[in-house]
Design an enzyme around this catalytic site. Structure first.
Site, PDB file in Angstrom:
ATOM      1  N   GLU A  79       0.839  -1.198   0.000  1.00  0.00           N
ATOM      2  CA  GLU A  79       0.000   0.000   0.000  1.00  0.00           C
ATOM      3  C   GLU A  79       0.875   1.248   0.000  1.00  0.00           C
ATOM      4  OE1 GLU A  79      -1.849   1.084   3.950  1.00  0.00           O
ATOM      5  OE2 GLU A  79      -1.710  -1.073   4.232  1.00  0.00           O
ATOM      6  N   CYS A 111      -3.412  -3.693   4.210  1.00  0.00           N
ATOM      7  CA  CYS A 111      -2.457  -4.693   4.698  1.00  0.00           C
ATOM      8  C   CYS A 111      -2.797  -6.109   4.265  1.00  0.00           C
ATOM      9  CB  CYS A 111      -2.387  -4.629   6.224  1.00  0.00           C
ATOM     10  SG  CYS A 111      -1.936  -3.006   6.855  1.00  0.00           S
ATOM     11  N   THR A 152       3.323   3.888  15.549  1.00  0.00           N
ATOM     12  CA  THR A 152       3.042   2.622  14.844  1.00  0.00           C
ATOM     13  C   THR A 152       3.538   2.692  13.401  1.00  0.00           C
ATOM     14  OG1 THR A 152       0.778   3.307  14.257  1.00  0.00           O
ATOM     15  CG2 THR A 152       1.071   2.067  16.301  1.00  0.00           C
ATOM     16  N   SER A 201     -10.726   1.524  14.010  1.00  0.00           N
ATOM     17  CA  SER A 201      -9.951   0.490  13.333  1.00  0.00           C
ATOM     18  C   SER A 201      -9.688  -0.692  14.260  1.00  0.00           C
ATOM     19  CB  SER A 201      -8.626   1.062  12.826  1.00  0.00           C
ATOM     20  OG  SER A 201      -7.973   0.147  11.977  1.00  0.00           O
ATOM     21  N   HIS A 233      -1.870 -10.293  11.892  1.00  0.00           N
ATOM     22  CA  HIS A 233      -1.393  -9.025  11.348  1.00  0.00           C
ATOM     23  C   HIS A 233      -1.165  -8.093  12.528  1.00  0.00           C
ATOM     24  CE1 HIS A 233      -1.109  -5.188   9.448  1.00  0.00           C
ATOM     25  NE2 HIS A 233      -2.280  -4.788   9.904  1.00  0.00           N
ATOM     26  N   LYS A 242      -5.057  -8.890  21.979  1.00  0.00           N
ATOM     27  CA  LYS A 242      -6.462  -8.612  22.278  1.00  0.00           C
ATOM     28  C   LYS A 242      -7.377  -9.550  21.496  1.00  0.00           C
ATOM     29  CE  LYS A 242      -5.863  -3.693  23.370  1.00  0.00           C
ATOM     30  NZ  LYS A 242      -6.220  -2.295  22.968  1.00  0.00           N
TER      31      LYS A 242
END
Length: 389
Positions: A79, A111, A152, A201, A233, A242
């Site tokens: 991307e 992604c 990030t 997100s 991912h 999580k």
């Protein structure tokens, strides 16, 4: 016929910034980054490295004469594309000296692009069992300095050779996938940084995982007890944990502990690299394979998520002696030979950019140890060199 990952390798640029020092410079508690999102270091790409060179350097380590002879398809998931028309894979094709009678394309869906490439590669191999497909996942994650997404960011690439009778992992036929038109993350053509609704997100990542995991179990008849590990991912390493926690109660205490332990191992590379978009899932897989000796026949789950959004859950079976075909020493050297940048130097490197007004420029590659580098722009065309040629 088994089809899957025959070889896998990765490449990261030579620079990184320490997240403790970045936190201090940004006036936040270091634990917010090292524990809160689970990141320790962030790979930084110099101006001499772009998605093309990162991918080419990753592929360089897994190619041999047989691969060069049999690869007849190059699929480049990214991307961070450098051209609205020409595939980044075509540059890589030339830099690596691949056979001319090979298809080459670029694939885009945030992604998820490399996962789509792998699934399409399986179809090509099913029709052409003697062929091999080179799948490239390469990205530079950029959100900008002093932004919420700065912590990030990252840069790197993973290269995979997909073939019949794979020596590392045979991919299962069953997978579950989902598409929804949502705006959790996107980058318009006029922007060099992404826009992201971070909370939304994260919510969608977890929701997508829950839905495709449920569908996968229904399709396959498998349960959580059938998995030695699940790789995710990882835009940052805490998000995968999580997701894993949402299904742990489906397994016994022993299963839960095994999956948590293997999840941690799968994050070790990502903690030191950061977010590399299309390559993040496969860096997670590589971290697990490189750093733990798993038994042949072990099933590894894989969750791919690309904002916007497409998600998929699939799995693979480790093959006998798979570790003989990993590049563990090379990967260790990549990490050991990196140079730490101060925060001020990182900011300088981050802000250094190629011209966008059509002017030409030469780039000094003297300080870049990578075999393949970007050397500049001439008459709107990017110039590359392979120092090994």
């Amino acid at each position: 016929m088994k089809i899957g990952i025959d070889k896998i390798g990765f490449y990261i640029p030579q620079y990184y910034v320490d997240m403790n020092k970045l936190a201090e410079a940004r006036g936040v508690e270091p634990e917010k980054l090292t524990i809160g999102i689970g990141q320790e270091k962030m790979a930084i790409a110099p101006i001499t490295q772009d998605p093309v060179t990162l991918a080419a350097n990753a592929a360089l380590q897994i190619l041999d004469d047989e691969s060069l002879e049999k690869i007849d398809f190059v699929m480049f998931g990214t991307e961070s594309g450098i051209d609205q028309s020409k595939s980044a894979g075509v540059y890589v094709h030339q830099l690596l000296g691949l056979r001319p009678d090979a298809r080459t394309i670029e694939m885009k869906q945030a992604c998820y692009g490399a996962t789509a490439a792998i699934q399409l590669a399986k179809g090509h191999i099913a029709l052409n069992p003697e062929s091999k497909v080179l799948v490239l996942a390469s990205d530079i994650a950029r959100y900008g300095l002093h932004t919420a997404g700065e912590v990030t960011q990252g840069a790197g690439a993973v290269a995979l050779i997909i073939s019949a009778n794979p020596r590392i992992m045979a991919l299962d036929d069953i997978s579950a996938y989902l598409t929804k038109d949502i705006m959790d993350f996107w980058r318009p053509t006029y922007s060099d940084v992404a826009f992201v609704d971070g909370k939304f997100s994260n919510e969608q990542y977890l929701a997508f995982f829950g839905q495709v995991w449920k569908e996968y179990k229904e399709k396959s008849g498998l349960s959580i007890a059938d998995f030695e590990a699940i790789c995710y991912h990882l835009p940052y390493t805490k998000i995968g944990l999580k997701a894993l926690r949402t299904i742990l109660e489906e397994g016994s205490t022993d299963v839960q502990e095994k999956l948590k332990d293997n999840y941690h191992i799968s994050t070790l590379y990502g903690r030191k690299v950061g977010n590399i978009y299309t390559a993040s899932l496969y860096l997670s897989l590589l971290s697990l394979l490189d750093q733990k000796e798993l038994e042949a026949g072990a099933r590894i789950g894989l969750f791919s998520y690309g904002s916007g959004a497409v998600g998929e859950f699939f799995s693979g079976i480790l093959q006998s002696n798979y570790r003989d075909f990993l590049k563990i020493d090379h990967h260790t050297n990549l990490f050991n030979n990196r140079t730490e940048l101060s925060v001020s130097k990182y900011e300088m490197v981050f802000e250094e950019s190629l011209p966008t007004d059509g002017s030409s420029v030469d780039v000094d590659t003297t300080n870049d140890p990578a075999p393949i580098c970007l050397t500049g722009i001439n008459e709107h065309m990017r110039q590359y060199t392979n120092k090994n040629k």
